[in-house]
Design an enzyme around this catalytic site. Structure first.
Site, short mmCIF file in Angstrom:
data_model
loop_
_atom_site.label_atom_id
_atom_site.label_comp_id
_atom_site.label_asym_id
_atom_site.label_seq_id
_atom_site.Cartn_x
_atom_site.Cartn_y
_atom_site.Cartn_z
N SER A 130 24.80 57.03 33.99
CA SER A 130 24.92 57.02 32.54
C SER A 130 23.52 57.06 31.91
CB SER A 130 25.73 55.80 32.09
OG SER A 130 26.13 55.93 30.75
N ASP A 199 36.08 61.54 32.35
CA ASP A 199 35.14 60.61 31.73
C ASP A 199 35.50 60.43 30.26
OD1 ASP A 199 32.79 59.40 30.54
OD2 ASP A 199 31.71 59.93 32.36
N HIS A 227 34.70 56.75 32.94
CA HIS A 227 33.24 56.65 32.94
C HIS A 227 32.75 55.49 33.81
CE1 HIS A 227 29.19 57.19 31.36
NE2 HIS A 227 29.13 55.89 31.15
#
Length: 258
Positions: A130, A199, A227
């Site tokens: 991320s 996601d 995610h």
């Protein structure tokens, strides 16, 4: 909307000991005097000759290193030593998070591995998830690691902002860059980009944009799940792909230095 050091809590909730791993507390001092806390988790199961490499783990924008034990265990099982740090303002690290600050934090971690522990650059694998994907890509653009893994990340802060606020001039309003795809263009080590079509926070297309910006050798891992749990939901296909990429990258580096 970028940094969430207090979600799900700033304090460390556990340590690698809880999953049966020895570790060392590490304190790093950045160029601007910020104290960065991390863990160095040696792989006690593998001899020095068997160890593939050392993984520098740069996590996402919420929580702290104690919320990453699932991934720490996974990488330990792959025979890697691991250094994971908390950015400034996260966990036990001092200061307040900023974009420039997170780059300094990553640089301090790199210096610790190469200068303090004497690990060769071509024995270090950068892993970022991320937000950490963008930070790890920046770090890879400054050095020559064995490989870079970017998981569930975004092509730039502007791109993500435009997706969230399509009617605002985000490029004019945002003070954040985190231009992952531009950093990747400057990298010449092997790159693995992993992203899930499911996601729910960072769209799949962001991962594809990063991949399309990378030089060869580059690889794309299509994950399953959301995610935050994609690496778990993807199961053995995820682990097998990481293992194959790491083995190939480290072996190639070994051949290049012989």
């Amino acid at each position: 909307m970028i940094f969430y050091p207090n979600i799900p809590g700033r304090g460390l909730v556990t340590t690698p000991k809880s999953i049966g791993l020895d570790y060392e507390d590490v304190e790093l001092i950045t160029d601007d005097g910020t104290r960065i806390h991390g863990w160095f988790i040696p792989n006690s199961k593998a001899s020095d000759t068997q160890k593939q490499a050392t993984l520098l783990f740069l996590h996402g924008n919420a929580g702290n290193i104690s919320h990453r034990l699932d991934s720490i265990k996974l990488f330990n099982n792959l025979g890697l030593d691991i250094l994971i740090i908390d950015y400034r303002g996260y966990g036990q690290s001092t200061g307040k998070p900023t974009e420039a600050g997170t780059y300094q934090d990553a640089e301090a971690a790199w210096h610790y591995l190469t200068a303090t522990r004497g690990i060769k650059e071509n024995k270090i694998i950068l892993f970022g998830r991320s937000l950490g994907g963008s930070i790890s890509a920046w770090l890879a653009s400054q050095h020559t690691p064995a490989a870079l893994i970017v998981e569930s990340s975004f092509s730039s802060a502007h791109s993500m902002g435009q997706r969230i606020y399509p009617f605002l001039p985000v490029r004019l309003l945002s003070r954040f860059q985190y231009n992952t795809k531009e950093y990747v263009k400057a990298i010449h080590c092997p790159v693995l980009v992993a992203h899930s079509r499911d996601d729910d926070i960072i769209p799949y297309e962001e991962g594809r944009d990063i991949f399309n910006s990378a030089h060869e050798p580059r690889y794309f891992l299509k994950m399953r799940g959301g995610h935050n749990d994609g690496f778990i939901i993807s199961g053995s296909s995820y682990v097998d792909a990481l293992e194959s990429f790491i083995n190939t990258s480290v072996n190639q580096q070994n051949m290049n230095t012989q």
